[in-house]
Write a protein that holds these residues in place. Structure first.
Motif, PDB file in Angstrom:
ATOM      1  N   GLU A 220       0.777 -37.599  12.143  1.00  0.00           N
ATOM      2  CA  GLU A 220       0.299 -38.814  11.487  1.00  0.00           C
ATOM      3  C   GLU A 220      -0.592 -38.493  10.285  1.00  0.00           C
ATOM      4  OE1 GLU A 220      -2.238 -42.862  12.557  1.00  0.00           O
ATOM      5  OE2 GLU A 220      -1.626 -41.474  14.145  1.00  0.00           O
ATOM      6  N   LYS A 221      -1.366 -37.409  10.380  1.00  0.00           N
ATOM      7  CA  LYS A 221      -2.284 -37.046   9.309  1.00  0.00           C
ATOM      8  C   LYS A 221      -1.804 -35.824   8.527  1.00  0.00           C
ATOM      9  CE  LYS A 221      -6.344 -38.938  11.650  1.00  0.00           C
ATOM     10  NZ  LYS A 221      -7.705 -38.660  12.149  1.00  0.00           N
ATOM     11  N   ALA A 222      -0.521 -35.559   8.579  1.00  0.00           N
ATOM     12  CA  ALA A 222       0.011 -34.370   7.908  1.00  0.00           C
ATOM     13  C   ALA A 222      -0.166 -34.448   6.402  1.00  0.00           C
ATOM     14  CB  ALA A 222       1.483 -34.201   8.245  1.00  0.00           C
ATOM     15  N   ARG A 223      -0.583 -33.345   5.810  1.00  0.00           N
ATOM     16  CA  ARG A 223      -0.723 -33.234   4.366  1.00  0.00           C
ATOM     17  C   ARG A 223       0.096 -32.030   3.910  1.00  0.00           C
ATOM     18  NH1 ARG A 223      -6.980 -33.297   3.002  1.00  0.00           N
ATOM     19  NH2 ARG A 223      -6.849 -31.389   4.212  1.00  0.00           N
ATOM     20  N   VAL A 224       0.718 -32.177   2.776  1.00  0.00           N
ATOM     21  CA  VAL A 224       1.579 -31.106   2.279  1.00  0.00           C
ATOM     22  C   VAL A 224       0.854 -30.353   1.172  1.00  0.00           C
ATOM     23  CG1 VAL A 224       2.733 -32.599   0.611  1.00  0.00           C
ATOM     24  CG2 VAL A 224       3.878 -30.540   1.414  1.00  0.00           C
ATOM     25  N   GLU A 225       1.007 -29.030   1.168  1.00  0.00           N
ATOM     26  CA  GLU A 225       0.331 -28.204   0.179  1.00  0.00           C
ATOM     27  C   GLU A 225       1.193 -28.009  -1.065  1.00  0.00           C
ATOM     28  OE1 GLU A 225      -2.821 -25.609  -1.207  1.00  0.00           O
ATOM     29  OE2 GLU A 225      -2.672 -27.209   0.254  1.00  0.00           O
ATOM     30  N   TYR A 226       2.432 -27.604  -0.868  1.00  0.00           N
ATOM     31  CA  TYR A 226       3.361 -27.392  -1.981  1.00  0.00           C
ATOM     32  C   TYR A 226       4.473 -28.428  -1.877  1.00  0.00           C
ATOM     33  CZ  TYR A 226       1.394 -22.737  -2.877  1.00  0.00           C
ATOM     34  OH  TYR A 226       0.556 -21.703  -3.180  1.00  0.00           O
ATOM     35  N   LEU A 227       4.524 -29.355  -2.796  1.00  0.00           N
ATOM     36  CA  LEU A 227       5.518 -30.430  -2.729  1.00  0.00           C
ATOM     37  C   LEU A 227       6.676 -30.102  -3.663  1.00  0.00           C
ATOM     38  CD1 LEU A 227       6.315 -33.091  -1.551  1.00  0.00           C
ATOM     39  CD2 LEU A 227       5.000 -34.248  -3.299  1.00  0.00           C
ATOM     40  N   ILE A 228       7.700 -29.494  -3.103  1.00  0.00           N
ATOM     41  CA  ILE A 228       8.899 -29.157  -3.869  1.00  0.00           C
ATOM     42  C   ILE A 228      10.123 -29.467  -3.014  1.00  0.00           C
ATOM     43  CG2 ILE A 228       7.766 -27.340  -5.198  1.00  0.00           C
ATOM     44  CD1 ILE A 228       9.076 -25.308  -3.394  1.00  0.00           C
TER      45      ILE A 228
END
Length: 482
Positions: A220-228
């Motif tokens: 639910e609180k996932a955050r992405v570091e590299y968005l490709i």
């Protein structure tokens, strides 16, 4: 007493008894309305039924950190039931049928396996499945990747085998520092469920044209570091994770997808990287970010600084109404801005659009930037630093004009590239006579060289131009259409 001549009438008129009506008409009591309830009309996306993994599969939530679990079934035909290629990834794979092998650190070569019948486990419908456990890590933070496909990065690394992946469910354990990719629908006819664990995701799962997926689940609180990559499969409705403080936002493809149902897509806490995934500063950009979106209304851009070098197929055929750039951002190093907002017929505002396009580069390709955007409140395209190779933002016809009435570019623009037959295409815009004359005066002089062409068809001022005013352009070796 005189005798009376009166006639005595002896007949009697008999009045029948009244007919007794035995039936009764029952009138119900009036319904008392004690409260008025307003039911709003709401447009909803028809969603797929809720998806639940088979109860006899292993608990995918038990997938340990650094591992990938794949629930697989077997095909009767083909050389393999599961296949993946790896780049700068090494480790070990347990195929789930008693066999295992090392994953070698090799460039884009595939590992594949055919399950031995009778070595798996039955699911709730009695079908045999296998749990494949991949324990791997990358040897390169930049290039590492594992792709469920028999194809490598080029044709020389394609396996000469035939088969399909029988993967039904994937679970990506937390802590992986390489990207997992699932590609080609015909190789993945069964994939239904993808689970990505962890609150800090290095890179999202990237999908090809996969139409079988029913659910993608991130924390639910996932955050992405590299968005490709392409983090939304074609069959999935919602954008599956939050995007906050993403420092590697480059060359994203099909991020929105036609089924995104958010009204606002907010990347304002993200940051565009200074390099792309190959550490190439000349190819840092954003592409296909939210095409064909029906319900998306507002797109908030990531912080770009001056890092963006290209913006191609940015957003097209969308019902978006507003795009918000961040104050102070720059497009000074951008040399390609192609189909920036193409056929976005409801787009009204582009806030803080950087006016320094192309300031630090030799020339700019600026094609179809607002084509078919009939609702724009923007009335001019003002890029005084951009040395244009070509530029266009045409409307469709006199009833569907793009409301731009002024165009400014650098006077030394080469205009050495055509789109269709034109170097400048502003047909069916709202240029009045004065605006067209101003544009003709700005056109570079190509006398003695190759002719250039400008299309002004359908602009209100086109028919009002005098021969002398048209001659301003034709004397510079420009052909005027319209």
């Amino acid at each position: 007493m005189e005798k009376c001549d009166c006639v005595i009438v002896k007949e009697r008129i008999i009045v029948p008894e009244a007919v007794t009506v035995k039936e009764q008409v029952v009138v119900p009591d009036a319904v008392a309305v004690k409260e008025t309830v307003s039911v709003p009309v709401e447009v909803r996306i028809e969603r797929m039924p809720a998806y639940h993994p088979d109860p006899l599969w292993p608990d995918l939530e038990s997938c340990p950190a650094g591992h990938i679990w794949a629930v697989c079934y077997s095909f009767d035909e083909g050389d393999y039931d599961i296949c993946f290629c790896q780049t700068y990834v090494e480790g070990k794979v347990d195929w789930g049928d008693g066999e295992s092998e090392d994953i070698l650190n090799r460039y884009a070569r595939a590992s594949h396996h055919k399950f031995a019948r009778g070595t798996g486990s039955p699911d709730s419908r009695g079908r045999e499945f296998w749990l494949v456990d991949i324990d791997a890590d990358t040897t390169s933070d930049i290039y590492g990747g594992l792709t469920f496909s028999r194809y490598g990065n080029n044709s020389y690394n394609t396996l000469d085998i035939d088969g399909r992946n029988g993967i039904v469910a994937l679970c990506i354990g937390e802590g992986l520092k390489f990207q997992v990719t699932v590609s080609e629908e015909y190789i993945h006819p069964l994939l239904e469920y993808v689970r990505v664990k962890g609150d800090e995701v290095w890179k999202p799962v990237s999908f090809g044209l996969i139409y079988s997926v029913k659910k993608v689940r991130y924390n639910e609180k996932a955050r992405v570091e590299y968005l490709i990559g392409s983090p939304v499969p074609a069959s999935y409705f919602d954008f599956p994770f939050r995007i906050e403080h993403c420092r590697y936002f480059a060359n994203v493809s099909y991020l929105g997808n036609s089924r995104i149902d958010r009204e606002v897509l907010d990347f304002s806490t993200c940051e565009l990287s200074s390099t792309n995934y190959n550490s190439n500063p000349n190819r840092t950009g954003i592409s296909s970010i939210a095409n064909n979106t029906r319900f998306l209304e507002v797109l908030r851009m990531p912080k770009m600084y001056d890092r963006c070098t290209q913006m191609t197929d940015f957003i097209s055929y969308s019902n978006i109404r507003r795009i918000e750039f961040q104050p102070g951002d720059s497009l000074a190093n951008c040399k390609n801005i192609i189909r920036f907002a193409n056929s976005c017929t409801l787009l009204e505002e582009v806030e803080n659009f950087p006016g320094d396009l192309g300031k630090n580069v030799e020339n700019v390709d600026c094609w179809d930037i607002f084509s078919g955007c009939y609702s724009l409140r923007l009335t001019e395209v003002n890029f005084p630093y951009a040395k244009m190779r070509r530029v266009s933002f045409p409307g469709t016809d006199t009833r569907r004009r793009v409301p731009i009435s002024r165009l400014v570019f650098h006077p030394d623009s080469p205009f050495d590239q055509k789109g269709d037959a034109n170097h400048i295409n502003i047909k069916y815009c709202r240029f009045e006579r004065k605006g067209l004359v101003e544009l003709f005066e700005l056109l570079p002089d190509f006398s003695g060289g190759t002719t250039r062409q400008i299309d002004i068809t359908g602009n209100p001022g086109a028919e009002e131009l005098t021969e002398e005013e048209r001659q301003i352009a034709t004397d510079k070796n420009w052909i005027i259409v319209g």
